[in-house]
Design a protein around this motif. Sequence first.
Motif, mmCIF file in Angstrom:
data_model
loop_
_atom_site.group_PDB
_atom_site.id
_atom_site.type_symbol
_atom_site.label_atom_id
_atom_site.label_comp_id
_atom_site.label_asym_id
_atom_site.label_seq_id
_atom_site.Cartn_x
_atom_site.Cartn_y
_atom_site.Cartn_z
ATOM 1 N N GLY A 1 65.726 40.349 53.670
ATOM 2 C CA GLY A 1 65.476 41.549 53.165
ATOM 3 C C GLY A 1 66.038 41.623 51.604
ATOM 4 N N THR A 2 66.232 40.251 51.061
ATOM 5 C CA THR A 2 66.930 40.298 49.676
ATOM 6 C C THR A 2 65.852 39.431 49.027
ATOM 7 N N GLY A 3 66.032 39.274 47.551
ATOM 8 C CA GLY A 3 65.363 38.401 46.805
ATOM 9 C C GLY A 3 66.252 37.473 45.781
ATOM 10 N N ALA A 4 65.792 36.407 45.305
ATOM 11 C CA ALA A 4 66.829 35.589 44.726
ATOM 12 C C ALA A 4 66.051 34.760 43.519
ATOM 13 N N VAL A 5 66.542 34.391 42.521
ATOM 14 C CA VAL A 5 66.090 33.477 41.549
ATOM 15 C C VAL A 5 66.786 32.282 41.493
ATOM 16 N N ILE A 6 66.648 31.119 42.025
ATOM 17 C CA ILE A 6 67.518 30.146 41.881
ATOM 18 C C ILE A 6 66.806 28.905 41.135
ATOM 19 N N ASN A 7 67.788 28.540 40.399
ATOM 20 C CA ASN A 7 67.188 27.077 39.520
ATOM 21 C C ASN A 7 67.146 25.807 40.064
ATOM 22 N N LEU A 8 66.235 24.951 39.748
ATOM 23 C CA LEU A 8 66.041 23.665 40.406
ATOM 24 C C LEU A 8 66.247 22.735 39.373
ATOM 25 N N ASN A 9 67.152 22.147 39.288
ATOM 26 C CA ASN A 9 67.541 21.318 38.086
ATOM 27 C C ASN A 9 66.912 20.255 38.010
ATOM 28 N N MET A 10 65.888 20.114 36.862
ATOM 29 C CA MET A 10 64.698 19.391 36.721
ATOM 30 C C MET A 10 65.356 17.893 36.363
ATOM 31 N N ALA A 11 65.885 17.896 35.035
ATOM 32 C CA ALA A 11 66.672 17.009 34.390
ATOM 33 C C ALA A 11 67.135 17.471 33.026
ATOM 34 N N LYS A 12 67.844 16.322 32.202
ATOM 35 C CA LYS A 12 68.309 16.768 31.085
ATOM 36 C C LYS A 12 67.549 16.386 29.933
ATOM 37 N N LEU A 13 67.518 17.171 28.561
ATOM 38 C CA LEU A 13 66.904 16.680 27.516
ATOM 39 C C LEU A 13 67.893 15.693 26.717
ATOM 40 N N TYR A 14 67.388 15.130 25.946
ATOM 41 C CA TYR A 14 68.279 13.984 24.999
ATOM 42 C C TYR A 14 69.593 14.743 24.580
ATOM 43 N N THR A 15 69.520 16.045 24.493
ATOM 44 C CA THR A 15 70.563 16.585 23.908
ATOM 45 C C THR A 15 71.616 16.865 24.818
ATOM 46 N N ALA B 1 59.981 14.744 42.062
ATOM 47 C CA ALA B 1 59.231 14.764 43.212
ATOM 48 C C ALA B 1 59.994 14.742 44.248
ATOM 49 N N PHE B 2 60.974 13.578 44.372
ATOM 50 C CA PHE B 2 61.681 13.648 45.493
ATOM 51 C C PHE B 2 62.709 14.739 45.953
ATOM 52 N N GLN B 3 63.257 15.336 44.747
ATOM 53 C CA GLN B 3 63.994 16.588 44.973
ATOM 54 C C GLN B 3 63.382 17.696 45.321
ATOM 55 N N PHE B 4 62.047 17.857 44.851
ATOM 56 C CA PHE B 4 61.338 18.787 45.349
ATOM 57 C C PHE B 4 60.881 18.762 47.025
ATOM 58 N N VAL B 5 60.555 17.679 47.184
ATOM 59 C CA VAL B 5 60.004 17.373 48.610
ATOM 60 C C VAL B 5 61.469 17.604 49.686
ATOM 61 N N LYS B 6 62.415 17.240 49.157
ATOM 62 C CA LYS B 6 63.657 17.072 49.980
ATOM 63 C C LYS B 6 64.531 18.649 49.938
ATOM 64 N N LYS B 7 64.280 19.222 48.853
ATOM 65 C CA LYS B 7 65.016 20.516 49.016
ATOM 66 C C LYS B 7 64.286 21.842 48.807
ATOM 67 N N ILE B 8 62.848 21.619 48.708
ATOM 68 C CA ILE B 8 62.083 23.205 48.838
ATOM 69 C C ILE B 8 61.016 22.854 49.957
ATOM 70 N N LEU B 9 60.373 21.744 49.893
ATOM 71 C CA LEU B 9 59.239 21.799 50.639
ATOM 72 C C LEU B 9 59.490 21.850 52.278
ATOM 73 N N PRO B 10 60.557 21.444 52.759
ATOM 74 C CA PRO B 10 60.885 21.436 54.318
ATOM 75 C C PRO B 10 60.799 23.021 54.775
ATOM 76 N N VAL B 11 61.091 23.888 54.074
ATOM 77 C CA VAL B 11 61.016 25.346 54.744
ATOM 78 C C VAL B 11 59.865 25.584 54.800
ATOM 79 N N ALA B 12 58.807 25.530 53.910
ATOM 80 C CA ALA B 12 57.453 26.153 53.847
ATOM 81 C C ALA B 12 56.556 25.826 55.021
ATOM 82 N N ASP B 13 55.713 27.000 55.411
ATOM 83 C CA ASP B 13 54.825 26.830 56.601
ATOM 84 C C ASP B 13 53.522 26.696 55.784
ATOM 85 N N PHE B 14 53.252 27.297 54.829
ATOM 86 C CA PHE B 14 51.992 27.552 54.167
ATOM 87 C C PHE B 14 52.179 27.407 52.815
#
Length: 332
Positions: free
Chosen positions: A20-34, A128-141
């Motif tokens: 019954g709730t919503g959220a915006v959670i950030n997946l850390n992609m990488a860092k810039l040169y800075t 891609a590895f982080q995406f597959v391990k941390k997000i995709l497992p919960v998806a049905d469709f």
Amino acid sequence: MAHIDKNNVLEILGKKVLPGTGAVINLNMAKLYTTTSVEVPVIIERSKKPGPVVLLTAGIHGDEINGVEIVRQVISKNINKPVKGTIICIPVVNVFGFLNMKREFPDGRDLNRVFPGTKNGSLASRFAFQFVKKILPVADFCLDFHISGASRFNVAQVRVLKGDEKSMKFAHIFNAPFTIYSKTIGKSYRETCYKLGKMVLLFEGGKSMDSNREIARLGVEGTMRILKHLGMLKPRFEIEDPPTQTNIIENSTWMRAKYSGLLHVKIECGRRVERGEYIATITDPYGKFRHKVIAPHEGFIINVNESPIVYQGDAIFHLSTPARPKEEADEG
């Protein structure tokens, strides 16, 4: 790893999202040169009532604006707030590419050719590895939105594996103008979903670096039909099937330019053409040369090269091919 526990609590990216709730959670992609972090917003909406988890993704290629617009509209219109289950939206998967308006990751790799990724590989492969391990497992469709590359315009279409009856069922429900039999590409997101047993539909429409209102409409409406079928679409959203059913394309071929020059396209993408029909002209810049491009057989134009200039051998039209008679197809 993402999962939903026995109390219907979703745990994803180290956070817990209650029913019954919503959220915006950030997946850390990488860092810039800075050393500034680049993060991918993951937008989650959950119903109190248990149900499927639908994952909507776009922008795996950073220059594919139409897909981003489709998922954006789903969010802005509150279509992503389900009657039951969970809807996860990631409008821009490849934030690096989106910022630079390029298809690839900064390491020059195509993100859609490195799934499921590796923990210690290239930048794209690690993401891609982080995406597959941390997000995709919960998806049905999974619904993944793509655009044709360069100046080539794709008719709105859903791609499915030939013989995959479940995918074809959902392709009919999505009911894009065209459904195309298409093999999975090695190390693509779609192939990874299949290997993990996830239901996945890939939608393509339009061209890169372009925002097309009609393509966006078709993508949003198809998504709504899928959600309605799954019992997740709120009753206030009314969606009907279009007057015609999706056209099934089993086979197709590319028409290539026989000459270099200026390309003048005479027909719209998605139109059916007859054998011998005049569909384009190639000219030189000096008014001395003019070549008519003729359709070699009947079929639907499912991709058009909208570049004003082509070289000999460039793909200019993608044309469906007529089904062969059964007795001919069975020979050999």
